[in-house]
Enzyme design. Structure first.
Site, PDB file in Angstrom:
ATOM      1  CE1 TYR A 135      74.873  70.127  74.871  1.00  0.00           C
ATOM      2  CE2 TYR A 135      74.351  70.552  77.179  1.00  0.00           C
ATOM      3  CZ  TYR A 135      75.270  70.519  76.142  1.00  0.00           C
ATOM      4  OH  TYR A 135      76.572  70.869  76.371  1.00  0.00           O
ATOM      5  CB  THR A 155      78.132  69.460  79.574  1.00  0.00           C
ATOM      6  OG1 THR A 155      77.315  70.125  80.524  1.00  0.00           O
ATOM      7  CG2 THR A 155      77.291  68.320  78.997  1.00  0.00           C
ATOM      8  CE  LYS A 211      78.778  67.310  74.994  1.00  0.00           C
ATOM      9  NZ  LYS A 211      79.723  67.610  73.879  1.00  0.00           N
TER      10      LYS A 211
HETATM   11  P1  NAD Z   1      78.800  76.287  70.341  1.00  0.00           P
HETATM   12  O1  NAD Z   1      77.372  75.929  70.087  1.00  0.00           O
HETATM   13  O2  NAD Z   1      79.151  77.711  70.595  1.00  0.00           O
HETATM   14  O3  NAD Z   1      79.725  75.792  69.129  1.00  0.00           O
HETATM   15  C1  NAD Z   1      79.587  74.561  68.528  1.00  0.00           C
HETATM   16  C2  NAD Z   1      80.400  74.568  67.239  1.00  0.00           C
HETATM   17  O4  NAD Z   1      80.306  73.263  66.642  1.00  0.00           O
HETATM   18  C3  NAD Z   1      79.901  75.573  66.206  1.00  0.00           C
HETATM   19  O5  NAD Z   1      80.985  76.303  65.693  1.00  0.00           O
HETATM   20  C4  NAD Z   1      79.251  74.709  65.128  1.00  0.00           C
HETATM   21  O6  NAD Z   1      79.344  75.263  63.828  1.00  0.00           O
HETATM   22  C5  NAD Z   1      80.049  73.408  65.240  1.00  0.00           C
HETATM   23  N1  NAD Z   1      79.274  72.229  64.807  1.00  0.00           N
HETATM   24  C6  NAD Z   1      78.022  71.877  65.215  1.00  0.00           C
HETATM   25  N2  NAD Z   1      77.639  70.750  64.587  1.00  0.00           N
HETATM   26  C7  NAD Z   1      78.677  70.378  63.787  1.00  0.00           C
HETATM   27  C8  NAD Z   1      78.888  69.282  62.907  1.00  0.00           C
HETATM   28  N3  NAD Z   1      77.930  68.352  62.719  1.00  0.00           N
HETATM   29  N4  NAD Z   1      80.067  69.180  62.260  1.00  0.00           N
HETATM   30  C9  NAD Z   1      81.045  70.140  62.440  1.00  0.00           C
HETATM   31  N5  NAD Z   1      80.878  71.207  63.245  1.00  0.00           N
HETATM   32  C10 NAD Z   1      79.714  71.323  63.914  1.00  0.00           C
HETATM   33  O7  NAD Z   1      79.253  75.364  71.552  1.00  0.00           O
HETATM   34  P2  NAD Z   1      80.197  75.700  72.795  1.00  0.00           P
HETATM   35  O8  NAD Z   1      79.384  76.413  73.810  1.00  0.00           O
HETATM   36  O9  NAD Z   1      81.450  76.310  72.287  1.00  0.00           O
HETATM   37  O10 NAD Z   1      80.468  74.240  73.339  1.00  0.00           O
HETATM   38  C11 NAD Z   1      81.546  73.459  72.822  1.00  0.00           C
HETATM   39  C12 NAD Z   1      81.557  72.097  73.507  1.00  0.00           C
HETATM   40  O11 NAD Z   1      81.666  72.273  74.923  1.00  0.00           O
HETATM   41  C13 NAD Z   1      80.285  71.293  73.276  1.00  0.00           C
HETATM   42  O12 NAD Z   1      80.660  69.943  73.116  1.00  0.00           O
HETATM   43  C14 NAD Z   1      79.490  71.489  74.565  1.00  0.00           C
HETATM   44  O13 NAD Z   1      78.663  70.364  74.821  1.00  0.00           O
HETATM   45  C15 NAD Z   1      80.602  71.598  75.581  1.00  0.00           C
HETATM   46  N6  NAD Z   1      80.305  72.396  76.773  1.00  0.00           N
HETATM   47  C16 NAD Z   1      79.800  73.669  76.656  1.00  0.00           C
HETATM   48  C17 NAD Z   1      79.576  74.424  77.807  1.00  0.00           C
HETATM   49  C18 NAD Z   1      79.076  75.844  77.729  1.00  0.00           C
HETATM   50  O14 NAD Z   1      78.804  76.447  78.763  1.00  0.00           O
HETATM   51  N7  NAD Z   1      78.969  76.450  76.546  1.00  0.00           N
HETATM   52  C19 NAD Z   1      79.827  73.875  79.062  1.00  0.00           C
HETATM   53  C20 NAD Z   1      80.342  72.569  79.136  1.00  0.00           C
HETATM   54  C21 NAD Z   1      80.576  71.853  77.987  1.00  0.00           C
END
Ligand code: NAD
Length: 358
Positions: free
Chosen positions: A163, A137, A167
């Protein structure tokens, strides 16, 4: 061993992971193994259309379970691992950070160790083509003053919340494993995503659904915090490009070029809803009247802004949606997909689906 045709994705039941899986299945012939333990943020309904697709399977597994992750790698021989699984909500990380440390830091460590053991079994040319793509992120860079330049790939890390610190830690682990153990990695750091299938604890879906229910639209502080917004399907396209075409050891920043203050975002949603959902809940004259300013989040970052020049120049990616077009599509999607979010709000999405993916 013939050419490897499988991509192992972690966190594929989440918001971005499910968009990535839909994208890869629609534009390529890769098989997908989705490793997701189904926390509260994982929703099988987001991929229900693929439960009988022979190219897709779900493994309900924790990324900290290294032994079983290794068995999966040996069984499926993935060409790419795209690692998205994480705890992702800043407010939850402030209330209870431990799960963030476990999944985001230790989970990434276990994924890297499992990959290291898997790579020992791969020979060229398969080993040569393998990539571990880590999804991160822009929050790892901390925040910017309103007049500062945007984050580039060289901006020093300065995370503010549990958080973003978790990361940032995981990014450091990935770079260290790449350098020490020669794991071929690529890293992407992305700005705030929005779009369909977004869990309604995050700002945009929360505001849409609260407005439709005539509930208050909470805005932290004075709403002046600035974020860069990227439509999730544009992010999915960027991720697939980086996994398949990115250079080993490189980091790519991904952003939408849409810097907006939180209050601007909320007002824009209200404006779109006035047009697309003019029949309002009883007692609501204008959606914007529901806006309520609430006590600010501790340590709240002022501004994030990301410079995507490198991925645009080197890989030819740029976002297709503007903030306006993406937001309109998003609001429309929530209006047309009540069943998806009603199941989330009622908690029914957590029930095991019979006859669904394994
Ligand atoms: P989310 O919270 O919607 O989904 C996370 C998924 O990971 C879920 O399906 C959950 O069941 C699974 N998960 C969590 N812990 C787990 C574990 N221990 N073992 C297996 N599965 C597990 O997240 P998102 O918004 O889709 O984000 C995905 C990635 O992108 C993350 O790494 C986040 O840091 C990064 N990210 C998100 C954003 C955003 O705006 N949402 C922006 C930049 C980066």
């Amino acid at each position: 061993m013939g050419e490897l045709k499988t991509i192992l994705i972690t966190g594929g039941m989440g918001f971005i992971g499910s968009a990535l899986i839909r994208h890869i299945l629609s534009v390529s012939s890769y098989n997908i193994v989705n490793v997701d333990k189904l926390t509260y943020a994982g929703n099988q309904d987001s991929l229900s259309g693929y439960s009988s697709d022979s190219r897709y399977s779900h493994e309900k597994l924790d990324i900290c379970d290294q032994k079983n992750i290794e068995l999966l790698l040996f069984k499926h021989n993935p060409r790419f691992i795209i690692h998205l699984a994480a705890e992702s909500h800043v407010d939850r990380s402030i209330d209870s950070p431990s799960e963030f440390m476990r999944t985001n830091v230790m989970g990434t460590y276990h994924m890297l160790e499992a990959t290291r053991n898997y790579l020992k079994t791969l020979k060229d040319p398969s080993r040569d083509k393998f990539r571990f793509h880590h999804i991160s992120t822009d929050e790892v860079f901390g925040d910017l003053a309103r007049t500062d330049d945007m984050f580039t790939e060289d901006t020093p890390y300065d995370p503010s919340s549990p958080y973003s610190a978790s990361k940032a830690s995981s990014d450091h682990l990935v770079r260290a494993w790449s350098r020490t153990y020669k794991i071929p990695v690529v890293i992407t750091n992305c700005s705030n995503n929005f779009g369909p299938f977004h869990f309604p604890e995050k700002l945009i879906p929360l505001v849409i659904l609260n407005a439709l229910h005539g509930k208050a639209l909470p805005v932290y502080g004075d709403g002046s915090q600035i974020r860069d917004w990227l439509y999730v399907e544009d992010h999915a396209k960027a991720l697939f490009k980086v996994a398949t075409e990115g250079l080993i050891g490189e980091t790519y920043n991904i952003g939408g070029g849409n810097e907006k203050s939180n209050i601007e975002v909320v007002l824009k949603i209200c404006e779109i809803l006035e047009e697309l959902a003019p029949k309002k809940p009883t007692g609501v004259l204008f959606y914007r009247d529901l806006i309520e300013f609430v006590k600010d989040r501790p340590g709240h970052d002022i501004r994030y802004a990301i410079d995507s020049t490198k991925i645009q120049n080197d890989l030819g990616w740029s976002p297709e949606e503007t903030f306006e077009t993406g937001l309109r599509k998003t609001v429309q999607w929530y209006l047309e997909n009540r069943e998806w979010w009603e199941n989330v709000l009622s908690g029914d999405y957590r029930l095991e689906r019979i006859g669904g993916s394994k």
